[in-house]
Design a protein around this motif. Structure first.
Motif, PDB file in Angstrom:
ATOM      1  N   GLU A  56       0.818  -1.210   0.000  1.00  0.00           N
ATOM      2  CA  GLU A  56       0.000   0.000   0.000  1.00  0.00           C
ATOM      3  C   GLU A  56       0.856   1.265   0.000  1.00  0.00           C
ATOM      4  N   ALA A  57       1.978   1.248   0.713  1.00  0.00           N
ATOM      5  CA  ALA A  57       2.871   2.412   0.722  1.00  0.00           C
ATOM      6  C   ALA A  57       3.413   2.688  -0.669  1.00  0.00           C
ATOM      7  N   THR A  58       3.716   1.647  -1.417  1.00  0.00           N
ATOM      8  CA  THR A  58       4.213   1.830  -2.784  1.00  0.00           C
ATOM      9  C   THR A  58       3.197   2.577  -3.630  1.00  0.00           C
ATOM     10  N   ARG A  59       1.938   2.243  -3.464  1.00  0.00           N
ATOM     11  CA  ARG A  59       0.894   2.875  -4.260  1.00  0.00           C
ATOM     12  C   ARG A  59       0.575   4.280  -3.751  1.00  0.00           C
ATOM     13  N   ILE A  60       0.464   4.415  -2.440  1.00  0.00           N
ATOM     14  CA  ILE A  60       0.078   5.703  -1.859  1.00  0.00           C
ATOM     15  C   ILE A  60       1.188   6.740  -2.014  1.00  0.00           C
ATOM     16  N   CYS A  61       2.438   6.313  -1.777  1.00  0.00           N
ATOM     17  CA  CYS A  61       3.567   7.243  -1.757  1.00  0.00           C
ATOM     18  C   CYS A  61       4.375   7.247  -3.047  1.00  0.00           C
ATOM     19  N   HIS A  62       3.924   6.503  -4.059  1.00  0.00           N
ATOM     20  CA  HIS A  62       4.634   6.430  -5.340  1.00  0.00           C
ATOM     21  C   HIS A  62       6.097   6.013  -5.135  1.00  0.00           C
ATOM     22  N   LEU A  63       6.283   4.906  -4.427  1.00  0.00           N
ATOM     23  CA  LEU A  63       7.642   4.407  -4.217  1.00  0.00           C
ATOM     24  C   LEU A  63       8.185   3.729  -5.469  1.00  0.00           C
ATOM     25  N   ASP A  64       7.300   3.409  -6.401  1.00  0.00           N
ATOM     26  CA  ASP A  64       7.767   2.845  -7.669  1.00  0.00           C
ATOM     27  C   ASP A  64       8.336   3.959  -8.545  1.00  0.00           C
ATOM     28  N   HIS A  65       8.933   3.595  -9.651  1.00  0.00           N
ATOM     29  CA  HIS A  65       9.530   4.559 -10.592  1.00  0.00           C
ATOM     30  C   HIS A  65      10.517   5.483  -9.879  1.00  0.00           C
ATOM     31  N   SER A  66      11.226   4.943  -8.909  1.00  0.00           N
ATOM     32  CA  SER A  66      12.222   5.734  -8.178  1.00  0.00           C
ATOM     33  C   SER A  66      13.322   4.781  -7.714  1.00  0.00           C
TER      34      SER A  66
END
Length: 446
Positions: free
Chosen positions: A360-370
């Motif tokens: 959920e943190a990946t989706r909420i905080c945009h941890l992907d593409h980084s």
């Protein structure tokens, strides 16, 4: 007994072959990472510990009489580290709901339930249930906040100490005293008693800074007193900070200034920090600079903050209520995500499942593409803050405490719950069936 999708031998020694592990959590060198930051490795396990790690196919011990398990590229993680929870509040939702989903509604409901129900037996039952949930999902260490006000301090801390002893070697436990920051000055005898209790039980000194009011001289004095008390007892500090989207909630910088002013050398963790998301870029940059100077660490609680922040009846929320993790991390501040509350008035859901939190943190905080090392936020980084040098990493000599999931890539890891994961404790696969909610029916009124 459910032991996950990957059968493991009941043997003193065996080898996991062809596994994927996050490079940011593995000590093995000479292995190239893929686009998701995973490397292919083999893991040799002996006598409940990781004996060695090598590139996949790198052991070259064909004559060795050791069982081998082909992971088929499945991801192997260390057991995870949940640095911000509330085990004393967990699972009270059925008997004490949040009436409107607001923060103040949660506060009032939790306080009422504490006064009415939190006996030693009640806290112990719910805490043990929560720990069995966490174990089933693959957590190896937990820090919990304990409401430490009035009669509850003398009830909850001995329960926690007994729980820590009972769970030793299975889940490492730490506790933080949770009290309103005003109490530090307004009730000096009670504050002294709390500090003595925390020191006796080798805990962490905590508190809640103002939720919406502008910081003032009284806050500065209270922070000075708190840091001085922590330093005198050799305690670390863990604070709930600016858990609000109010424009006047600006205490993180005052915490940093107090730490600098008092030359505090212990570790300082600041949780929530929701109000940082409402700052303009210049104010945020100045606050982050102060946090760096004071050596603060920050943990965001994305699921709980999404539940409580920017909530109004009949209105779709506009703000996410999470700390600016990308900016904090870029400045060198240790950042983490954690579970926070579980099935209580502050968060009606959750199960102390850190893979769910990370998903959920990946989706909420945009941890992907980084950056590709965000898995550190639920493993190595919180282990460092908790002072646990044998947790949150895959390293030769460490206990063979693992989470093995069927997923082979980040998109697979985050697309499904991985509910058939294999949990390994000291080299043995355990039953990963979470306890049934009905176990608590008699104390939560069902």
């Amino acid at each position: 007994m459910a032991r996950g999708f990957l059968p493991l031998p009941d043997a003193r020694a065996f080898r996991l072959e062809n596994a994927r592990a996050p490079a940011c959590l593995v000590s093995a060198g000479g292995v190239a990472a893929d686009a998701d930051g995973f490397m292919r490795i083999d893991v040799m396990i002996e006598n409940g510990r990781i004996a060695s790690l090598a590139p996949a196919g790198g052991f070259h011990l064909d004559g060795e009489d050791v069982p081998r398990v082909d992971c088929g590229g499945a991801i192997v993680l260390p057991r995870l580290v949940d640095i911000h929870t509330h085990l004393d509040k967990g699972h009270i939702w059925p008997r004490r709901r949040n009436p409107d989903g607001s923060f103040m509604g949660a506060l009032a409901a939790a306080e009422a339930d504490r006064e009415a129900n939190w006996s030693a037996q009640d806290v112990a039952r719910r805490m043990d249930f929560a720990l069995r949930c966490a174990l089933a999902h693959g957590t190896g260490a937990i820090r919990t906040h304990l409401d430490s006000i009035g009669k509850q301090t003398a009830i909850s801390w001995p329960v926690f100490a007994e729980m820590r002893e009972n769970w030793a070697g299975v889940i490492a436990l730490q506790a933080t005293a949770l009290l309103p920051i005003d109490l530090v000055l307004d009730d000096e005898p009670q504050f002294r008693a709390i500090v003595e209790t925390v020191a006796r039980y080798e805990g962490v000194l905590g508190g809640v800074t103002y939720l919406g009011a502008a910081p003032d001289a009284k806050l500065d004095a209270a922070l000075d007193r708190l840091f001085q008390a922590a330093a005198a007892e050799g305690l670390d500090v863990d604070l709930h900070v600016d858990e609000s989207l109010a424009p006047d909630a600006r205490t993180l910088s005052r915490i940093a200034q107090a730490a600098i002013r008092n030359r505090f050398r212990g570790k300082i963790l600041c949780g929530h920090c929701c109000a940082l998301a409402t700052m303009d870029e210049d104010d945020l940059a100045r606050t982050i600079d102060l946090a760096c100077e004071a050596r603060l660490a920050v943990v965001s609680l994305p699921m709980c903050n999404q539940y409580l922040q920017d909530r109004a009846s009949g209105r779709t929320p506009r703000l996410r209520g999470v700390a600016p993790l990308h900016e904090l991390k870029a400045a060198g501040i240790p950042v983490m995500v954690a579970s926070d509350n579980t099935r209580d008035p502050f968060y009606a859901y959750g199960d102390l499942d850190l893979l769910e939190v990370f998903r959920e943190a990946t989706r909420i905080c945009h941890l992907d593409h980084s950056d590709r090392n965000w898995l550190r936020t639920v493993a190595a980084t919180p282990a460092d803050v908790m002072g646990l040098d044998r947790h949150g990493r895959l390293e030769a000599g460490d206990p063979a405490d693992l989470v093995i999931v069927r997923a082979r890539a980040m998109t697979e890891l985050l697309s499904r719950p991985q509910s058939d994961r294999t949990i390994v404790v000291a080299g043995r696969a355990i039953d990963n069936t979470p306890p049934d909610y009905s176990e608590l029916d008699d104390i939560v009124g069902l």
